[in-house]
Design an enzyme around this catalytic site. Structure first.
Site, PDB file in Angstrom:
ATOM      1  N   HIS A   1     107.234 -24.264  10.596  1.00  0.00           N
ATOM      2  CA  HIS A   1     108.179 -23.511   9.772  1.00  0.00           C
ATOM      3  C   HIS A   1     109.264 -22.952  10.679  1.00  0.00           C
ATOM      4  O   HIS A   1     108.978 -22.395  11.750  1.00  0.00           O
ATOM      5  CB  HIS A   1     107.449 -22.388   9.044  1.00  0.00           C
ATOM      6  CG  HIS A   1     108.351 -21.412   8.379  1.00  0.00           C
ATOM      7  ND1 HIS A   1     109.405 -21.799   7.564  1.00  0.00           N
ATOM      8  CD2 HIS A   1     108.383 -20.048   8.402  1.00  0.00           C
ATOM      9  CE1 HIS A   1     110.034 -20.729   7.128  1.00  0.00           C
ATOM     10  NE2 HIS A   1     109.439 -19.654   7.613  1.00  0.00           N
TER      11      HIS A   1
ATOM     12  N   CYS B   1     107.040 -18.745   2.361  1.00  0.00           N
ATOM     13  CA  CYS B   1     107.439 -19.837   3.254  1.00  0.00           C
ATOM     14  C   CYS B   1     106.366 -20.909   3.414  1.00  0.00           C
ATOM     15  O   CYS B   1     106.614 -21.946   4.025  1.00  0.00           O
ATOM     16  CB  CYS B   1     107.820 -19.277   4.623  1.00  0.00           C
ATOM     17  SG  CYS B   1     109.211 -18.121   4.564  1.00  0.00           S
TER      18      CYS B   1
ATOM     19  N   ASN C   1     116.651 -20.172   8.453  1.00  0.00           N
ATOM     20  CA  ASN C   1     115.336 -20.169   7.802  1.00  0.00           C
ATOM     21  C   ASN C   1     115.512 -20.250   6.290  1.00  0.00           C
ATOM     22  O   ASN C   1     115.857 -19.269   5.646  1.00  0.00           O
ATOM     23  CB  ASN C   1     114.572 -18.899   8.195  1.00  0.00           C
ATOM     24  CG  ASN C   1     113.263 -18.735   7.447  1.00  0.00           C
ATOM     25  OD1 ASN C   1     112.868 -19.563   6.648  1.00  0.00           O
ATOM     26  ND2 ASN C   1     112.580 -17.628   7.720  1.00  0.00           N
TER      27      ASN C   1
END
EC number: 2.3.1.180
Length: 324
Positions: free
Chosen positions: A251, A113, A281
């Site tokens: 994030h 990520c 996500n």
């Protein structure tokens, strides 16, 4: 001394949606349970015939259009992804061809990520040499393809999407990327990983599946700690105060993580960009997508001071400070 400015930005979010009510039919869960623990009500999901390069291409084309540049003017392509169309070659190499670029470097970065931040850090280093004028930086992932939809602790989180920036050579040290850093700690490797599909377990087995495995409680604590520390270190290194930050773009892993990081860093909710509720996500794509959406709706404007921070499996984490 050259610096790296943001010339253009674009994103692509698939039209498909997976709602909490859809998940109620798949696993033992509920809309209320999911929203309370994650802040997510629905997720963007790619069509069956879409792969990562398809999403990345659409985001890249929009970023180039925003920059007013042609693909022929790019000097490099960097893509942060964990879900390439194929184990090899790279998504970046596919983009080079599909965009119609010259024969330029095209590289994928494998940093979960934090892939987008890692690509941004790499682009910044190349731009500052003075040998590169324009670099395309992409974060793109289809996490729905590696999500276990029988595991109610992970299937509620993940989604698909792509975001892209065109970064260019500038000479104004007060604008563009002011600082970007990434870190790693392999001690926590097994807290969030994909057991099968690599050279250790090429084919899935009962003990090693080709789906995301996560220790949610451990990752939650680690994420809050490392992102908070990274933000504080970035501010200390640059001499920028919290009050000077216009927008925090973290994030988008979990709304509770976002809230905790903002609280620890003393950033008010009205300065935090959150897209997780409707998009979920989508790994390395979350930050550039959130940036693009907030720019398009008028919240983010030229001259704003932006702070990015992210974490991911590895464990890896990082932050970036830039003046848009």
């Amino acid at each position: 001394m050259y610096n790296t400015i943001i010339s253009g930005i674009g994103s692509y979010v698939p039209e498909g949606r997976l709602t909490n009510h859809d998940l109620e039919k798949m696993v033992e869960t509920s809309d209320e349970w999911i929203i309370t623990r994650t802040g997510i009500s629905e997720r963007s999901i790619a069509a069956p015939d879409q792969a990562t390069s398809d999403l990345a291409l659409l985001a890249a084309e929009r970023a180039l259009q925003d920059a007013g540049l042609s693909a022929q003017e790019l000097d490099m392509i960097l893509v942060g992804t964990e879900t390439p169309d194929h184990p090899f070659p790279s998504v970046a190499c596919q983009l080079q061809h599909r965009l119609g670029c010259r024969s330029i470097p095209a590289i994928d970065l494998h940093m979960t990520c934090v892939g987008f931040l890692s690509a941004l850090q790499t682009a910044d280093a190349f731009i500052r040499t003075g040998n590169f004028q324009h670099i395309l930086v992409v974060g793109a992932d289809l996490l729905s393809r590696i999500t276990d939809y029988t595991d109610r602790t992970t299937c509620i989180l993940f989604s698909d999407g792509a975001g892209a920036l065109v970064v260019s050579k500038g000479e104004d040290a007060s604008s563009g990327i002011l600082h970007v850093t990434t870190h790693s700690d392999g001690e926590h490797f097994h807290s969030l990983f994909l057991p099968a599909g690599g050279s250790r377990h090429p084919s899935p087995t009962a003990d090693a599946k080709a789906k995301i495995v996560m220790d949610g409680r451990k990752i939650f604590k680690l994420a809050v700690n490392v992102m908070t520390d990274s933000v504080r270190q970035t501010l200390q290194t640059t001499g920028v105060s919290v009050e000077q930050i216009d927008w925090l773009i973290p994030h988008q892993a979990n709304q509770r993580i976002i809230n905790a990081v903002a609280e620890h860093c003393q950033l008010p909710d009205q300065k935090v960009i959150s897209t997780i509720g409707k998009l979920g996500n989508n790994s390395s794509a979350t930050i550039p997508i959130a940036f693009d959406l907030a720019k398009r709706d008028g919240r983010i404007k030229r001259g704003d001071l932006l702070l990015f921070t992210a974490f991911g499996g590895g464990l890896v984490w990082g932050s970036a400070l830039l003046r848009y």
